[in-house]
Design a protein around this motif. Structure first.
Motif, PDB file in Angstrom:
ATOM      1  N   UNK A   1     -13.068 -42.704 -19.237  1.00 45.53           N
ATOM      2  CA  UNK A   1     -12.741 -41.552 -20.074  1.00 45.53           C
ATOM      3  C   UNK A   1     -11.272 -41.183 -19.975  1.00 45.53           C
ATOM      4  N   UNK A   2     -10.672 -41.465 -18.828  1.00 46.60           N
ATOM      5  CA  UNK A   2      -9.241 -41.191 -18.654  1.00 46.60           C
ATOM      6  C   UNK A   2      -8.405 -42.234 -19.383  1.00 46.60           C
ATOM      7  N   UNK A   3      -8.752 -43.502 -19.208  1.00 50.50           N
ATOM      8  CA  UNK A   3      -7.942 -44.584 -19.763  1.00 50.50           C
ATOM      9  C   UNK A   3      -8.009 -44.647 -21.284  1.00 50.50           C
ATOM     10  N   UNK A   4      -9.095 -44.186 -21.864  1.00 52.78           N
ATOM     11  CA  UNK A   4      -9.343 -44.418 -23.282  1.00 52.78           C
ATOM     12  C   UNK A   4      -8.239 -43.851 -24.170  1.00 52.78           C
ATOM     13  N   UNK A   5      -7.698 -42.689 -23.828  1.00 55.08           N
ATOM     14  CA  UNK A   5      -6.622 -42.090 -24.638  1.00 55.08           C
ATOM     15  C   UNK A   5      -5.359 -41.851 -23.814  1.00 55.08           C
ATOM     16  N   UNK A   6      -5.288 -42.430 -22.620  1.00 56.40           N
ATOM     17  CA  UNK A   6      -4.191 -42.108 -21.697  1.00 56.40           C
ATOM     18  C   UNK A   6      -2.825 -42.452 -22.296  1.00 56.40           C
ATOM     19  N   UNK A   7      -2.712 -43.623 -22.919  1.00 61.87           N
ATOM     20  CA  UNK A   7      -1.423 -44.048 -23.465  1.00 61.87           C
ATOM     21  C   UNK A   7      -1.024 -43.259 -24.711  1.00 61.87           C
ATOM     22  N   UNK A   8      -1.946 -42.489 -25.277  1.00 63.16           N
ATOM     23  CA  UNK A   8      -1.638 -41.671 -26.449  1.00 63.16           C
ATOM     24  C   UNK A   8      -1.197 -40.265 -26.073  1.00 63.16           C
ATOM     25  N   UNK A   9      -1.230 -39.951 -24.788  1.00 63.27           N
ATOM     26  CA  UNK A   9      -1.016 -38.585 -24.334  1.00 63.27           C
ATOM     27  C   UNK A   9       0.418 -38.353 -23.864  1.00 63.27           C
ATOM     28  N   UNK A  10       0.833 -37.095 -23.957  1.00 57.67           N
ATOM     29  CA  UNK A  10       2.008 -36.627 -23.246  1.00 57.67           C
ATOM     30  C   UNK A  10       1.562 -36.082 -21.893  1.00 57.67           C
ATOM     31  N   UNK A  11       2.476 -35.451 -21.165  1.00 60.90           N
ATOM     32  CA  UNK A  11       2.173 -35.073 -19.795  1.00 60.90           C
ATOM     33  C   UNK A  11       0.989 -34.110 -19.697  1.00 60.90           C
ATOM     34  N   UNK A  12       0.930 -33.106 -20.571  1.00 60.18           N
ATOM     35  CA  UNK A  12      -0.147 -32.116 -20.485  1.00 60.18           C
ATOM     36  C   UNK A  12      -1.493 -32.768 -20.780  1.00 60.18           C
ATOM     37  N   UNK A  13      -1.515 -33.711 -21.712  1.00 56.20           N
ATOM     38  CA  UNK A  13      -2.766 -34.402 -22.013  1.00 56.20           C
ATOM     39  C   UNK A  13      -3.245 -35.243 -20.847  1.00 56.20           C
ATOM     40  N   UNK A  14      -2.322 -35.917 -20.164  1.00 50.64           N
ATOM     41  CA  UNK A  14      -2.699 -36.722 -19.003  1.00 50.64           C
ATOM     42  C   UNK A  14      -3.241 -35.836 -17.883  1.00 50.64           C
ATOM     43  N   UNK A  15      -2.643 -34.670 -17.713  1.00 51.35           N
ATOM     44  CA  UNK A  15      -3.139 -33.733 -16.694  1.00 51.35           C
ATOM     45  C   UNK A  15      -4.563 -33.291 -17.023  1.00 51.35           C
ATOM     46  N   UNK A  16      -4.822 -33.004 -18.308  1.00 51.95           N
ATOM     47  CA  UNK A  16      -6.168 -32.596 -18.715  1.00 51.95           C
ATOM     48  C   UNK A  16      -7.186 -33.715 -18.478  1.00 51.95           C
ATOM     49  N   UNK A  17      -6.788 -34.942 -18.734  1.00 53.73           N
ATOM     50  CA  UNK A  17      -7.702 -36.070 -18.514  1.00 53.73           C
ATOM     51  C   UNK A  17      -8.078 -36.189 -17.042  1.00 53.73           C
ATOM     52  N   UNK A  18      -7.094 -36.133 -16.169  1.00 50.27           N
ATOM     53  CA  UNK A  18      -7.396 -36.242 -14.735  1.00 50.27           C
ATOM     54  C   UNK A  18      -8.167 -35.024 -14.237  1.00 50.27           C
ATOM     55  N   UNK A  19      -7.880 -33.852 -14.791  1.00 53.00           N
ATOM     56  CA  UNK A  19      -8.632 -32.648 -14.414  1.00 53.00           C
ATOM     57  C   UNK A  19     -10.101 -32.786 -14.816  1.00 53.00           C
ATOM     58  N   UNK A  20     -10.342 -33.342 -16.018  1.00 48.68           N
ATOM     59  CA  UNK A  20     -11.722 -33.569 -16.436  1.00 48.68           C
ATOM     60  C   UNK A  20     -12.424 -34.574 -15.551  1.00 48.68           C
ATOM     61  N   UNK A  21     -11.713 -35.607 -15.135  1.00 51.76           N
ATOM     62  CA  UNK A  21     -12.302 -36.616 -14.241  1.00 51.76           C
ATOM     63  C   UNK A  21     -12.669 -36.004 -12.891  1.00 51.76           C
ATOM     64  N   UNK A  22     -11.744 -35.244 -12.306  1.00 56.77           N
ATOM     65  CA  UNK A  22     -12.008 -34.617 -11.006  1.00 56.77           C
ATOM     66  C   UNK A  22     -13.164 -33.624 -11.115  1.00 56.77           C
ATOM     67  N   UNK A  23     -13.191 -32.849 -12.198  1.00 60.43           N
ATOM     68  CA  UNK A  23     -14.278 -31.881 -12.380  1.00 60.43           C
ATOM     69  C   UNK A  23     -15.622 -32.587 -12.513  1.00 60.43           C
ATOM     70  N   UNK A  24     -15.649 -33.708 -13.203  1.00 57.50           N
ATOM     71  CA  UNK A  24     -16.895 -34.447 -13.387  1.00 57.50           C
ATOM     72  C   UNK A  24     -17.448 -34.952 -12.062  1.00 57.50           C
ATOM     73  N   UNK A  25     -16.565 -35.544 -11.243  1.00 58.77           N
ATOM     74  CA  UNK A  25     -17.002 -36.064  -9.944  1.00 58.77           C
ATOM     75  C   UNK A  25     -17.395 -34.911  -9.020  1.00 58.77           C
TER      76      UNK A  25
END
Length: 274
Positions: free
Chosen positions: A155-179
């Motif tokens: 879920x992080x990698x799928x849009x990671x290269x399309x993101x700016x810094x805030x988007x990447x932070x949100x992706x990792x935050x969602x991953x940590x919250x899920x685990x």
């Protein structure tokens, strides 16, 4: 006459026609048309993933619809990945691999759980059967945590290269919250199920009441999945917004054309190269 001057008493002689040269003219090349098609697919896929992510946490049929939209949107993003560069394409392929690792792992966990229950069902001692069920359930929940940690990276990698810094932070935050939610559910539900199974098998007849009560609590805890769903949806919106504004992908040249060559027709229409 030479120089394009009209002959005496005649109409002007038109200038000599030049042959058409590739790369000039107003029509979009097949390469550019395919590129725009891939961009459109990615934009559509991100929008479907955004909607699906916002409703996938809702129980019952709405959650299933959200999961279906996520799947369809992911397919569109996969089909349009090449227009956004090698980095994004590589990330999408790796995300697909991790996703199927999660699917296969989930299937394997289910088979192991059922096999453990079947193996213990041959005993007539309710205590032994209860302990076997608790152990199998614990193994299942631990396996779910491990799979969440592995497949969640997709879920992080799928849009990671399309993101700016805030988007990447949100992706990792969602991953940590899920685990973190998976670990919290295990820590809460596992002892509750152990106690409920002991109560259900303590009498002369099986009493499903305690197990049903714990199942209701586990379903209520499942609502916590709204947290990572919102975080991932927010990141997906940021990626979709960048594509929709034309911020990405960056302009590029067709395959085989050296960098710096013009990809748009020169002012004044087609003209031969000097």
């Amino acid at each position: 006459m030479a120089g394009g001057m009209p002959p005496a008493g005649g109409a002007p002689t038109p200038p000599p026609a030049y042959p058409a040269y590739p790369g000039y003219g107003y029509g979009a090349s097949p390469w550019e048309a395919e590129r725009q098609k891939q961009v459109g697919r990615t934009k559509t896929g991100l929008l479907l993933m955004l909607i699906g992510g916002l409703i996938s946490w809702i129980p019952f049929g709405i959650g299933l619809l959200g999961s279906l939209l996520l799947l369809i949107g992911a397919i569109f993003v996969i089909l349009g990945r090449k227009a956004f560069g090698a980095g994004h394409s590589r990330n999408v392929v790796l995300a697909i691999v991790l996703f199927f690792v999660g699917v296969i792992g989930a299937f394997a966990l289910g088979v192991i759980f059922v096999a453990a229950i079947i193996a213990a069902s041959g005993t007539s001692d309710p205590t032994i059967l209860a302990n076997a069920f608790v152990n199998a359930l614990n193994n299942l929940l631990i396996g779910v945590i491990v799979l969440s940690a592995i497949a969640g990276i997709a879920s992080v990698l799928f849009t990671y290269a399309l993101q700016q810094q805030i988007g990447k932070i949100l992706l990792w935050a969602g991953y940590v919250a899920n685990v973190a939610i998976a670990i919290a559910v295990y820590a809460i539900v596992s002892p509750l199920f152990a106690a409920a199974i002991a109560q259900a098998t303590s009498g002369t007849t099986y009493d499903p009441g305690p197990l049903l009560a714990v199942q209701a609590q586990a379903t209520a805890l499942g609502i916590l999945s709204v947290i990572p769903s919102i975080l991932f949806a927010a990141a997906t919106y940021l990626a979709w917004s960048r594509v929709n504004r034309g911020e990405i992908p960056a302009p590029s040249v067709p395959p085989g054309m050296p960098p710096g060559m013009p990809t748009m027709p020169p002012p004044g229409g087609a003209s031969p190269p000097m």
